[in-house]
Design a protein around this motif. Structure first.
Motif, short mmCIF file in Angstrom:
data_model
loop_
_atom_site.label_atom_id
_atom_site.label_comp_id
_atom_site.label_asym_id
_atom_site.label_seq_id
_atom_site.Cartn_x
_atom_site.Cartn_y
_atom_site.Cartn_z
N ILE A 9 5.76 -5.13 0.07
CA ILE A 9 5.09 -4.78 -1.18
C ILE A 9 4.68 -6.03 -1.94
CG2 ILE A 9 5.40 -3.70 -3.45
CD1 ILE A 9 5.10 -1.67 -1.29
N ASN A 47 -3.10 0.60 -4.76
CA ASN A 47 -4.30 0.33 -3.97
C ASN A 47 -5.34 -0.39 -4.85
OD1 ASN A 47 -5.89 2.29 -5.40
ND2 ASN A 47 -5.02 3.88 -4.09
N ILE A 95 1.49 -7.36 -0.40
CA ILE A 95 0.31 -6.50 -0.63
C ILE A 95 -0.15 -6.62 -2.08
CG2 ILE A 95 -0.49 -4.11 -0.71
CD1 ILE A 95 1.42 -3.53 1.65
N LYS A 112 3.85 3.50 -4.93
CA LYS A 112 3.57 2.25 -4.24
C LYS A 112 3.24 2.47 -2.77
CE LYS A 112 8.36 0.59 -3.78
NZ LYS A 112 9.16 -0.64 -3.74
N PRO A 113 2.48 1.53 -2.20
CA PRO A 113 1.91 0.38 -2.87
C PRO A 113 0.67 0.72 -3.69
CG PRO A 113 1.22 0.37 -0.59
CD PRO A 113 2.12 1.56 -0.76
N ALA A 159 8.37 4.20 -5.07
CA ALA A 159 8.30 5.06 -3.88
C ALA A 159 9.04 6.36 -4.18
CB ALA A 159 8.94 4.36 -2.69
#
Lengths: 142, 115
Positions: free
Chosen positions: A33, A126, A36, A123-124, A102
């Motif tokens: 995470i 976008n 990203i 999450k994650p 999450a």
């Protein structure tokens, strides 16, 4: 979309106000995470800093750091996102805090929002969600 | 399929500034997964099972799996967590075996993708 319109700018020699780069603090104990979110925010023009838990986020603010947006995970060791958000708000931090979790339980997400979040996403994050945050930040700035 | 739209999102984030982004994210996922699977394996050997601990590990694994779009692995994680909450040891053991199979299949698919 205008990025990098920090609250304070400085005047360049030709009289055009220079835009301060916006900054994002990524608070998450998950390395996938972290990566990203870092890439997404960097692509949108943010300078990013990453920490592993809520206590590190609070300590950064105690030491005088500030950010334009905080992406806060909910479940983390040492200090979770709910506690960290409450602590930051109690310190007077008015930065946009965006919860990313999450967790699928509505009751837990609600507790996270009530801690003082501006937004909460699954999450994650976008790219579209991140762009919506930038729009909100730019609106507030203007 | 084994990967959902989240994997496509990762592909779309890859560019000249981050040319190996997908591979790097998958490498991090492998590293996280190895650690968590080992933790869960070890925790499942302790009797009685510590469901809260197991649930915690699986929450992390689910988070990583969903980040790369590993939908079948994520589904097994969810099922495992349901069994943890129900205090169902047999369910946990059975689901974990299935999860490991799905994970092994996913790794093969990803290896083929990167070749």
């Amino acid at each position: 979309m205008v990025v990098g319109t920090g609250a304070s700018g400085s005047m360049a020699a030709d009289g055009v106000e220079e835009r301060k780069q916006m900054s994002a603090l990524i608070v998450d104990d998950n390395s996938v995470i972290q990566k990203i979110h870092k890439v997404i925010m960097t692509k949108l023009g943010f300078e990013t800093q990453v920490v592993d838990n809520g206590k590190m986020a609070v300590d950064l603010h105690t030491s005088g750091c500030s950010f334009d947006v905080i992406l806060m995970d909910m479940e983390m060791p040492v200090m979770n996102g709910i506690e960290a958000t409450k602590e930051l708000r109690a310190m007077g931090v008015e930065t946009m805090i965006v919860g990313v979790t999450a967790c699928s339980l509505e009751s837990e997400k609600q507790a996270f929002k009530e801690a003082g979040l501006n937004e909460c996403f699954v999450k994650p994050l976008n790219m579209e969600e991140a762009k919506s945050l930038v729009k909100k930040l730019n609106k507030e700035d203007n | 399929g084994y990967l959902d739209d989240q994997f496509v999102q990762l592909e779309e984030l890859q560019d000249h500034a981050n040319p190996n982004f997908v591979e790097e994210v998958v490498a991090l996922f492998y590293k996280d997964s190895s650690r968590l699977l080992l933790n869960i394996d070890q925790a499942l050997e302790k009797k009685p099972l510590e469901f809260t601990k197991l649930d915690g590990y699986m929450h992390q694994f689910k988070g990583s799996s969903s980040s790369i779009g590993a939908k079948k692995v994520k589904a097994e994680c969810t099922l495992f967590r349901d069994y943890c909450r129900a205090g169902n040891a047999e369910g946990c053991m059975r689901t974990f075996q299935q999860l490991k199979k799905e994970y092994a299949t996913l790794r093969k698919k990803l290896e083929a993708y990167f070749q």
